[in-house]
Every structure is written in structure tokens, then in C-alpha cells.
Write an enzyme that holds these catalytic residues in place. Sequence first.
Site, PDB file in Angstrom:
ATOM      1  N   GLN A   1       0.831  -1.201   0.000  1.00 27.18           N
ATOM      2  CA  GLN A   1       0.000   0.000   0.000  1.00 27.18           C
ATOM      3  C   GLN A   1       0.868   1.255   0.000  1.00 27.18           C
ATOM      4  OE1 GLN A   1      -3.274  -0.026  -0.324  1.00 27.18           O
ATOM      5  NE2 GLN A   1      -3.527   2.187  -0.214  1.00 27.18           N
TER       6      GLN A   1
ATOM      7  N   HIS B   1      -7.882  -2.874   1.904  1.00 29.31           N
ATOM      8  CA  HIS B   1      -7.196  -3.985   1.255  1.00 29.31           C
ATOM      9  C   HIS B   1      -6.307  -4.737   2.254  1.00 29.31           C
ATOM     10  CE1 HIS B   1      -8.332  -3.420  -2.957  1.00 29.31           C
ATOM     11  NE2 HIS B   1      -8.266  -2.117  -2.728  1.00 29.31           N
TER      12      HIS B   1
ATOM     13  N   GLU C   1     -15.379   5.333  -6.230  1.00 30.32           N
ATOM     14  CA  GLU C   1     -14.674   4.223  -6.857  1.00 30.32           C
ATOM     15  C   GLU C   1     -15.678   3.113  -7.166  1.00 30.32           C
ATOM     16  OE1 GLU C   1     -11.375   2.858  -4.561  1.00 30.32           O
ATOM     17  OE2 GLU C   1     -10.219   4.705  -4.837  1.00 30.32           O
TER      18      GLU C   1
END
Length: 243
Positions: free
Chosen positions: A122, A159, A209
Site C-alpha cells: 500500500q 485492502h 470508486e
Amino acid sequence: MKRKSRRNHKRKNRLRLVFMLLFLIYIGLIGHTEFNRRNVVNTYHRLFQVEAVNRTEEAWSLVLVNKWNPILKQPKMELTEVGKGQFVDERIYPYLQAMFDDARKKGIYPIVASGYRTQEAQQSIYNEKISVFKAQGLSSKEAKKEAELWVAIPGTSEHELGIAVDINADGIFSKGSDVYDWLAKNAHRYGFIQRYPAKKTDITGVSHEPWHYRYVGEKVATEIYNQNICLEEYISYMNKDNG
């Protein structure tokens, strides 16, 4: 004539006074509305720093992670591969696979473009996004601010929980817009929500998104879908009901 002129002058003064009062009232209403909007948004953010989980559901599927609520402890999980080197928490795999299978029956071919990420991965994505904006001429501060609308700060990405996925089209039998449209209408049936809906950026902290989906369970996902709200709003309402 002089008396009539004085009357006209007084009438104009009264009209000016009325218009001035109406204008001040209008400005006051606008300011009050904006103040209330900011208060609502700030309430979401303050609330979740204290309690981010609806205790009536399993905590792992309703942990709230956003820019105001970082991951405090790395969750324990077993990962399952979903193709193309992408992995997810094995607990969401059956629901994700069922969703993809049903989509394919309708001629829609989704793939997991991004699943579980380590914090290091990330960080790399985050740094790359900042570099892109700096290359466009933004200052370091501006580039960081813009990047955070699109990429979560390391330690605040869903995530890293293993229960969020970026879903795109396979690029052969389907195009992105077809996949996004099908997911928007059906993902809740399998326990997934579109995590960053349009017009919710002030609350989620992330721009829209249409590819990012998060598992919360079928019951919660259906409630969020039917009410057209985001996860922050859902948890806020549930905490108030339980309080």
C-alpha cells in the site's frame, strides 16, 4: 410635489431596508446549512474513533477502516487465491466466487484486479500516486492531498483487511462499465457493498470508486443498498440505536 417626493424617498428607503433584511436572512441560512453539514461530517469522524463496530454482527466483517480510523492491530486471516496472483480472506471467498459465477451466467466477466495488500504494498502505491501528481506540477503538499482522495494512507486501507477487492472487467468479453453496472445492482445480494459511493466523499474521505467492493455480510449489505448510504452512515445509525 415636495411632499410626494418625500413619500417616494421614504418608500425607497423602506424597500432598501426590506431587501437588506432578506439578504441577511439568506446569508444566515446558507451559513447555518453549511455549519450543520460540517457538523454532521465531523460527527461521523469523531464517533468512529471511539466505536467502529456494530456489536450485533461479527466484528471482522464490520471493522471500520478509513483515514480517521487506522488499523490498530493486523487482523488474523487465512488467504485464498482468486486468480492472477490476487488473494482474499478465505471467509469471503465463497461469496465472491458465487457473485462472479452468477455474473458470468449473465454474460458479465469480472476479475479481481486487486485483493489483499500488505502495508508495504500500500505504501508503494501511495508513493507512486503522489509522484504522478507531483509530475503534473503540484507541490508536495498538494500532491499528497490529491493522492489521498484516490489511494488510502498506508495503515488505513481496507485492502489490508483482506475483505475488500477492486473488481474490473476481463477486457475480452466485458468492459468496465458493464461490470460496474452489474455490481452496483447485485453485489449486495452476496454481502458486498460499493464502499465509496458517489456523493459520499465528505463522509468516506475517498472519491467515488465504482470498482471497490467490501464484504459486510448479506443482511448489512442489503440494508446499506436499500437506504443508499455508506458504511460510515450505517454504523452511525446502528450505534445510535444501540446506545
